[in-house]
Enzyme design. Sequence first.
Site, PDB file in Angstrom:
ATOM      1  CD  GLU A   1      -2.947  -1.075   2.311  1.00  0.00           C
ATOM      2  OE1 GLU A   1      -4.132  -1.351   2.116  1.00  0.00           O
ATOM      3  OE2 GLU A   1      -2.474  -0.861   3.440  1.00  0.00           O
TER       4      GLU A   1
ATOM      5  CB  CYS B   1       2.991   7.740   3.068  1.00  0.00           C
ATOM      6  SG  CYS B   1       3.428   6.544   4.324  1.00  0.00           S
TER       7      CYS B   1
ATOM      8  CB  CYS C   1       7.886  -4.793   8.661  1.00  0.00           C
ATOM      9  SG  CYS C   1       9.326  -4.063   9.494  1.00  0.00           S
TER      10      CYS C   1
ATOM     11  CB  CYS D   1       7.159  -1.957  16.170  1.00  0.00           C
ATOM     12  SG  CYS D   1       8.793  -1.560  15.505  1.00  0.00           S
TER      13      CYS D   1
ATOM     14  CB  CYS E   1       3.693  -1.496  13.646  1.00  0.00           C
ATOM     15  SG  CYS E   1       3.789  -1.345  11.854  1.00  0.00           S
TER      16      CYS E   1
ATOM     17  N   GLY F   1       7.124  -1.633   5.869  1.00  0.00           N
ATOM     18  CA  GLY F   1       8.507  -2.079   5.808  1.00  0.00           C
ATOM     19  C   GLY F   1       9.506  -1.141   6.438  1.00  0.00           C
ATOM     20  CD  GLU F   2      13.804   0.182   9.253  1.00  0.00           C
ATOM     21  OE1 GLU F   2      12.965   0.678  10.030  1.00  0.00           O
ATOM     22  OE2 GLU F   2      14.710   0.854   8.729  1.00  0.00           O
TER      23      GLU F   2
ATOM     24  CB  SER G   1      10.394   6.799   8.687  1.00  0.00           C
ATOM     25  OG  SER G   1      10.004   6.443   9.995  1.00  0.00           O
TER      26      SER G   1
ATOM     27  CB  SER H   1      10.623   4.785  14.609  1.00  0.00           C
ATOM     28  OG  SER H   1      10.000   5.208  13.417  1.00  0.00           O
TER      29      SER H   1
ATOM     30  CG  HIS I   1       8.167   4.682  18.784  1.00  0.00           C
ATOM     31  ND1 HIS I   1       7.629   5.820  18.227  1.00  0.00           N
ATOM     32  CD2 HIS I   1       8.352   3.827  17.745  1.00  0.00           C
ATOM     33  CE1 HIS I   1       7.496   5.651  16.921  1.00  0.00           C
ATOM     34  NE2 HIS I   1       7.933   4.463  16.600  1.00  0.00           N
TER      35      HIS I   1
ATOM     36  CG  HIS J   1      -2.631   6.077  14.032  1.00  0.00           C
ATOM     37  ND1 HIS J   1      -1.556   6.394  13.229  1.00  0.00           N
ATOM     38  CD2 HIS J   1      -3.139   7.258  14.475  1.00  0.00           C
ATOM     39  CE1 HIS J   1      -1.420   7.706  13.178  1.00  0.00           C
ATOM     40  NE2 HIS J   1      -2.352   8.257  13.921  1.00  0.00           N
TER      41      HIS J   1
ATOM     42  CB  CYS K   1       1.795   6.436  10.984  1.00  0.00           C
ATOM     43  SG  CYS K   1       2.978   7.329  10.000  1.00  0.00           S
TER      44      CYS K   1
HETATM   45  N1  SAH Z   1       9.806   0.940   9.506  1.00  0.00           N
HETATM   46  C1  SAH Z   1       9.968   2.337   9.522  1.00  0.00           C
HETATM   47  C2  SAH Z   1       9.042   3.070   8.574  1.00  0.00           C
HETATM   48  C3  SAH Z   1       7.627   2.590   8.458  1.00  0.00           C
HETATM   49  S1  SAH Z   1       6.613   2.815   9.878  1.00  0.00           S
HETATM   50  C4  SAH Z   1       9.814   2.871  10.935  1.00  0.00           C
HETATM   51  O1  SAH Z   1       9.346   2.152  11.799  1.00  0.00           O
HETATM   52  O2  SAH Z   1      10.232   4.006  11.166  1.00  0.00           O
HETATM   53  C5  SAH Z   1       6.327   4.580   9.825  1.00  0.00           C
HETATM   54  C6  SAH Z   1       5.991   5.194  11.159  1.00  0.00           C
HETATM   55  O3  SAH Z   1       4.748   4.702  11.648  1.00  0.00           O
HETATM   56  C7  SAH Z   1       7.014   4.861  12.246  1.00  0.00           C
HETATM   57  O4  SAH Z   1       7.390   6.015  12.958  1.00  0.00           O
HETATM   58  C8  SAH Z   1       6.225   3.912  13.111  1.00  0.00           C
HETATM   59  O5  SAH Z   1       6.715   3.834  14.405  1.00  0.00           O
HETATM   60  C9  SAH Z   1       4.851   4.504  13.031  1.00  0.00           C
HETATM   61  N2  SAH Z   1       3.803   3.606  13.525  1.00  0.00           N
HETATM   62  C10 SAH Z   1       3.783   2.261  13.510  1.00  0.00           C
HETATM   63  N3  SAH Z   1       2.648   1.789  14.073  1.00  0.00           N
HETATM   64  C11 SAH Z   1       1.937   2.875  14.462  1.00  0.00           C
HETATM   65  C12 SAH Z   1       0.674   3.033  15.103  1.00  0.00           C
HETATM   66  N4  SAH Z   1      -0.074   1.991  15.422  1.00  0.00           N
HETATM   67  N5  SAH Z   1       0.259   4.287  15.363  1.00  0.00           N
HETATM   68  C13 SAH Z   1       1.006   5.358  15.008  1.00  0.00           C
HETATM   69  N6  SAH Z   1       2.192   5.269  14.381  1.00  0.00           N
HETATM   70  C14 SAH Z   1       2.664   4.040  14.119  1.00  0.00           C
HETATM   71 FE1  SF4 Z   2       8.355  -2.442  10.811  1.00  0.00          FE
HETATM   72 FE2  SF4 Z   2       8.310   0.236  11.138  1.00  0.00          FE
HETATM   73 FE3  SF4 Z   2       6.145  -1.279  11.667  1.00  0.00          FE
HETATM   74 FE4  SF4 Z   2       8.276  -1.424  13.263  1.00  0.00          FE
HETATM   75  S1  SF4 Z   2       6.939   0.376  12.923  1.00  0.00           S
HETATM   76  S2  SF4 Z   2       7.093  -3.154  12.501  1.00  0.00           S
HETATM   77  S3  SF4 Z   2       9.923  -1.218  11.803  1.00  0.00           S
HETATM   78  S4  SF4 Z   2       7.082  -0.985   9.677  1.00  0.00           S
END
Ligand code: SAH
Ligand code: SF4
Length: 354
Positions: free
Chosen positions: A93, A106, A113, A117, A120, A161-162, A193, A216, A218, A288, A331
Amino acid sequence: MNLLDLTPKEAQSTIAGWIADRGEPPYRTRQILPRLWRRPATTWSGATDLPQDLRVALDREFPLPRPALERLQQSADGTVKFLWQLDRDTAIESVLIPEGRRRTVCISSQAGCAYGCVFCATGLMGFQRQLSPWEITAQVRELVIADQFETPSHVVFMGMGEPLHNWAAVDTALTILNDPRGLGIGARRITVSTVGIVPNLERLARRPEQFKVALSLHSPSGAGRSRLMPVERKYPLELVLETLRSFSKRITFEYVMIAGENDADDDAIELARIARSLGALVNLLPLHPGGVPGFEPTPLPRIRQFATRLRSLGAHATIRQSRGLDIAGACGQLRIEVTASGNVATENHTGVEQ
Ligand code: SAH
Ligand code: SF4
């Protein structure tokens, strides 16, 4: 051969070599190259500024791959989510976020991934496969085609993805996005990111362009981070911050606010200290829905208080607006399931494992 997997410089010399072999005049290269990214052609036969026999030969030699648009969803706030089918088993997506004159796309760098996390939705999918440079940049290229050669103003690697776990392809994709012969988007308008994959963070730091980096974070402590982000065990926060100190690029911290996890006053104090020492901007955003159930977003009044606290401690902080929540396009909400039959099932919005 797939020209869209090459950097514009490589594509240029490949085309020039092929043109010379065919005994065509050298200016043909200057006509062909812009049809890759600047004014992207859907097929060579449609590039009617080129002679017919050349178009036929180009279609045979250098077919232009495209992802299939499976679904398009529009949010009440103007955000648009695209579901692209790459092959039978792989879908990804991307999200287009209009904000006044700005049009931010985006994009995804992987299908799924590996980093898991806990909050996510993409992490819940697990890792499916790496995307190639053309699959990453197609998420922008397709919008340029749809918009009659209007290029989005900003790109963020905040989809699935990362990006630094797919460095080879992301390295090439960054060049394609930025090169004036490619998509021509300014480096300061492209944000990578990452959770902080140290060796590739160093490689990104060595690139001369001023790409923006979003870490990221957190949690301001390794212990807090390891509860949320398994990557902490491999690349501890201290090491990541040490690496970022050698950066000459602008850094932001992404900080997803989770009630009772990372929103205490002590977190604000430590976060402000780290942000100040790196000159980083802190982006706060509420959690989210989409990841593991049991986590709740920090209420907005508390997020505001937290931001005020950070500012009073001398750190720059903003609260990021959540966009596309109603279409699960915000996100951390991107998620695709592939059924046993190989079909793509749409993502689960509830955050509850089905
Ligand atoms: N893997 C990379 C980029 C993709 S995620 C990363 O983690 O940075 C993009 C952003 O979305 C990151 O900052 C991630 O922490 C955030 N994210 C992931 N799950 C989320 C959620 N449930 N609510 C808000 N932001 C979230
Ligand atoms: Fe992967 Fe980024 Fe989601 Fe973490 S927040 S699981 S690194 S996509």
